[in-house]
Design an enzyme around this catalytic site. Structure first.
Site, PDB file in Angstrom:
ATOM      1  N   TYR A 101      -3.544  -1.603 -14.069  1.00  0.00           N
ATOM      2  CA  TYR A 101      -3.559  -0.139 -14.010  1.00  0.00           C
ATOM      3  C   TYR A 101      -2.173   0.455 -13.842  1.00  0.00           C
ATOM      4  CZ  TYR A 101      -3.370  -0.368  -8.842  1.00  0.00           C
ATOM      5  OH  TYR A 101      -3.019  -0.597  -7.544  1.00  0.00           O
ATOM      6  N   HIS A 102      -1.208  -0.338 -13.357  1.00  0.00           N
ATOM      7  CA  HIS A 102       0.168   0.148 -13.236  1.00  0.00           C
ATOM      8  C   HIS A 102       0.805   0.366 -14.615  1.00  0.00           C
ATOM      9  CE1 HIS A 102      -0.345  -1.804  -9.252  1.00  0.00           C
ATOM     10  NE2 HIS A 102       0.264  -0.704  -8.868  1.00  0.00           N
ATOM     11  N   THR A 129       1.581   6.317  -8.868  1.00  0.00           N
ATOM     12  CA  THR A 129       0.287   5.669  -8.684  1.00  0.00           C
ATOM     13  C   THR A 129       0.533   4.425  -7.839  1.00  0.00           C
ATOM     14  OG1 THR A 129      -1.689   4.751  -9.699  1.00  0.00           O
ATOM     15  CG2 THR A 129       0.348   4.457 -10.921  1.00  0.00           C
ATOM     16  N   ASP A 130       0.434   4.574  -6.571  1.00  0.00           N
ATOM     17  CA  ASP A 130       0.696   3.591  -5.510  1.00  0.00           C
ATOM     18  C   ASP A 130       1.998   2.822  -5.697  1.00  0.00           C
ATOM     19  OD1 ASP A 130       0.207   1.251  -7.019  1.00  0.00           O
ATOM     20  OD2 ASP A 130      -1.665   0.785  -6.063  1.00  0.00           O
ATOM     21  N   THR A 131       2.971   3.459  -6.321  1.00  0.00           N
ATOM     22  CA  THR A 131       4.276   2.834  -6.533  1.00  0.00           C
ATOM     23  C   THR A 131       5.380   3.554  -5.768  1.00  0.00           C
ATOM     24  OG1 THR A 131       4.546   4.200  -8.496  1.00  0.00           O
ATOM     25  CG2 THR A 131       3.725   1.955  -8.833  1.00  0.00           C
TER      26      THR A 131
END
Length: 193
Positions: A101-102, A129-131
């Site tokens: 998903y990344h 995105t969660d990064t």
């Protein structure tokens, strides 16, 4: 263009890009989220993820985009039906099915950011995105997408906790969406398990 109309167009465009839920919130984090984060760090729950100790941007999103006014929280469903396990076989986590998903979500976020700047060329955006150092569950809860359950996951009314989270920080000022209350249906029964 009035901000309500712009907000609705952004929401519709994000859905057209594959996001299932879209909510808008202030950049200001509620105190309960800051207290929970600091308590989590004091207990050492970050383990070897020492980068989590870099608190400033997580506590103040203006460190990431100084003129930010709004956080747009987005959620994408990752639920996949699983077949019964064969004997002596393991199971792969549902979020790990398919492409990483990344690699998928950032492209969709960039498309939404580009759309925002076509509506408002003076706007600045930044997405994660969660990064990045963003307390994304906290912003998602504040935006009305769902609420943080006892399991510390975001629980949404339509998709449960089967969602990837992402956010777009923007300098555009939008009114925040209504926050969900745990006493509202379908959450009224939640919490007894």
């Amino acid at each position: 263009m009035k901000h309500i109309a712009m907000k609705n167009r952004i929401r519709a465009y994000a859905v057209s890009q594959g996001f299932d839920l879209v909510g808008f919130s202030s950049t200001h984090l509620e105190t309960k989220h800051l207290l929970a984060f600091n308590s989590w760090l004091k207990k050492g729950y970050e383990g070897s993820m020492t980068y989590m100790q870099k608190k400033e941007p997580r506590e103040d999103i203006l460190k990431l985009l100084s003129q930010a006014k709004t956080v747009i929280s987005l959620a994408m469903n990752y639920y996949h039906q699983q077949l019964p396990l064969k004997k002596n076989h393991g199971r792969i986590a549902r979020y790990a099915y398919g492409r990483d998903y990344h690699k998928i979500i950032p492209k969709k976020l960039k498309a939404v950011e580009k759309f925002i700047t076509t509506l408002a060329p003076y706007a600045t955006t930044k997405s994660y995105t969660d990064t990045g150092p963003v307390l994304e569950r906290a912003y998602a809860e504040q935006s009305g997408i769902g609420f943080i359950g006892k399991n510390t996951c975001l629980i949404t009314p339509t998709l449960g906790s089967w969602v990837f989270l992402a956010e777009i920080i923007t300098t555009l000022p939008f009114d925040p969406d209504q926050k969900l209350l745990k006493t509202e249906k379908p959450f009224a029964a939640c919490g007894g398990c």
